[in-house]
Scaffold this motif. Structure first.
Motif, short mmCIF file in Angstrom:
data_model
loop_
_atom_site.label_atom_id
_atom_site.label_comp_id
_atom_site.label_asym_id
_atom_site.label_seq_id
_atom_site.Cartn_x
_atom_site.Cartn_y
_atom_site.Cartn_z
N GLU A 144 0.83 -1.19 0.00
CA GLU A 144 0.00 0.00 0.00
C GLU A 144 0.87 1.25 0.00
OE1 GLU A 144 -2.54 -0.31 3.38
OE2 GLU A 144 -3.65 -2.00 2.55
N ALA A 145 1.95 1.24 0.77
CA ALA A 145 2.84 2.40 0.83
C ALA A 145 3.47 2.66 -0.53
CB ALA A 145 3.92 2.21 1.88
N SER A 146 3.87 1.60 -1.23
CA SER A 146 4.53 1.80 -2.51
C SER A 146 3.55 2.33 -3.55
CB SER A 146 5.19 0.50 -2.99
OG SER A 146 4.21 -0.47 -3.27
N GLN A 147 2.25 2.06 -3.39
CA GLN A 147 1.26 2.57 -4.33
C GLN A 147 0.95 4.03 -4.06
OE1 GLN A 147 -2.02 -0.11 -3.90
NE2 GLN A 147 -0.97 -1.78 -4.94
N SER A 148 0.96 4.46 -2.83
CA SER A 148 0.58 5.82 -2.50
C SER A 148 1.75 6.64 -1.96
CB SER A 148 -0.54 5.79 -1.47
OG SER A 148 -0.09 5.18 -0.28
N GLY A 149 2.94 6.13 -2.00
CA GLY A 149 4.10 6.80 -1.42
C GLY A 149 4.35 6.26 -0.02
N GLY A 150 5.54 6.44 0.47
CA GLY A 150 5.89 5.91 1.78
C GLY A 150 5.34 6.75 2.90
N ARG A 151 5.68 6.34 4.11
CA ARG A 151 5.27 7.09 5.29
C ARG A 151 6.25 6.84 6.43
NH1 ARG A 151 2.40 2.60 4.98
NH2 ARG A 151 1.71 1.50 6.84
N THR A 166 9.20 15.77 18.01
CA THR A 166 9.48 16.72 16.94
C THR A 166 10.32 16.02 15.89
OG1 THR A 166 9.50 18.48 18.59
CG2 THR A 166 10.34 19.04 16.41
N LEU A 167 10.02 16.28 14.62
CA LEU A 167 10.75 15.69 13.51
C LEU A 167 11.48 16.78 12.75
CD1 LEU A 167 11.43 13.27 11.62
CD2 LEU A 167 9.37 13.92 10.33
N PHE A 168 12.76 16.52 12.47
CA PHE A 168 13.59 17.44 11.70
C PHE A 168 14.13 16.74 10.46
CE2 PHE A 168 13.81 18.78 16.09
CZ PHE A 168 13.66 20.16 16.02
N ARG A 169 14.30 17.49 9.39
CA ARG A 169 15.01 17.02 8.20
C ARG A 169 16.40 17.64 8.27
NH1 ARG A 169 11.46 18.26 4.38
NH2 ARG A 169 10.60 16.16 4.30
N ILE A 170 17.43 16.81 8.08
CA ILE A 170 18.81 17.26 8.18
C ILE A 170 19.41 17.32 6.78
CG2 ILE A 170 21.08 16.78 9.21
CD1 ILE A 170 18.80 17.19 11.29
N ASP A 171 20.02 18.46 6.45
CA ASP A 171 20.69 18.62 5.17
C ASP A 171 22.02 19.34 5.43
OD1 ASP A 171 21.45 18.83 2.54
OD2 ASP A 171 19.87 20.22 1.96
N GLY A 172 23.08 18.55 5.57
CA GLY A 172 24.38 19.14 5.93
C GLY A 172 24.30 19.74 7.32
N ASP A 232 4.58 12.37 -0.92
CA ASP A 232 5.67 13.20 -1.46
C ASP A 232 6.44 13.96 -0.39
OD1 ASP A 232 5.03 12.36 -4.01
OD2 ASP A 232 3.82 14.14 -4.48
N ASP A 233 5.86 14.12 0.81
CA ASP A 233 6.56 14.82 1.89
C ASP A 233 7.72 14.01 2.46
OD1 ASP A 233 4.90 17.06 1.72
OD2 ASP A 233 3.46 16.21 3.13
N LEU A 234 7.66 12.68 2.30
CA LEU A 234 8.76 11.82 2.75
C LEU A 234 9.74 11.68 1.59
CD1 LEU A 234 10.00 9.99 4.92
CD2 LEU A 234 8.70 8.10 3.92
N ARG A 235 10.91 12.26 1.77
CA ARG A 235 11.95 12.22 0.74
C ARG A 235 13.17 11.48 1.26
NH1 ARG A 235 11.02 18.15 0.82
NH2 ARG A 235 13.13 18.27 1.57
N PRO A 236 13.95 10.89 0.37
CA PRO A 236 15.21 10.27 0.83
C PRO A 236 16.07 11.31 1.54
CG PRO A 236 14.73 9.60 -1.41
CD PRO A 236 13.76 10.70 -1.07
N GLY A 237 16.77 10.88 2.57
CA GLY A 237 17.64 11.78 3.29
C GLY A 237 17.76 11.41 4.74
N ASP A 285 14.69 4.78 0.71
CA ASP A 285 13.64 4.54 -0.28
C ASP A 285 12.35 5.15 0.24
OD1 ASP A 285 11.68 3.60 -1.99
OD2 ASP A 285 12.46 1.54 -2.03
N SER A 286 11.98 6.31 -0.26
CA SER A 286 10.82 7.03 0.25
C SER A 286 9.49 6.42 -0.15
CB SER A 286 10.88 8.50 -0.19
OG SER A 286 10.86 8.58 -1.60
#
Length: 127
Positions: free
Chosen positions: A6-13, A33-39, A64-69, A105-106
């Motif tokens: 189901e996740a692969s059909q609608s995007g991950g989570r 709290t969730l943070f995205r880290i970029d450098g 789409d909000d879940l991106r590799p990283g 793999d998002s």
């Protein structure tokens, strides 16, 4: 298997679950709290509290909000145990617990549980 299909059909989570190992129950009402880290950049992308089952009512990120990283979950352990009137030293051994992890793999479901007491914690990639 069905959840990953189901996740692969609608995007991950991305989801989390907190268990209070001191009291043997879900950690209800813990701030997360969730943070995205970029450098050197650290961007807050979500903030919530756990429900009575120790889970968040909705995924922290999905589609789409879940991106590799690289991501970091921060759990407010000290505040949670103090609200339960646990006698903690000042300063506490565990204040907040940061968990930094990678999403390769998002399209998949990433579940990051926390098992915690005032003096220890563990985590793993759940399902």
């Amino acid at each position: 298997m069905v959840a990953d299909m189901e996740a692969s059909q609608s995007g991950g989570r991305l989801t989390t679950h907190v268990l209070d190992t001191m009291h043997g129950r879900p950690a209800s009402g813990m701030a997360v709290t969730l943070f995205r880290i970029d450098g050197d950049q650290r961007e807050q992308v979500a903030a919530t509290k756990t429900n009575t089952d120790g889970r968040c009512d909705t995924p922290l990120l999905a589609g789409d909000d879940l991106r590799p990283g690289i991501y970091e979950l921060v759990f407010q352990v000290d505040t949670y145990f103090r609200k339960l009137a646990v006698d903690l030293p000042v300063p506490p051994f565990l204040d907040c617990v940061p968990l930094r992890f990678g999403v390769a793999d998002s399209s998949l479901h990433y579940h990051v549980p926390l098992l915690v007491s005032p003096f220890a914690y563990s985590t793993y990639r759940g399902s």
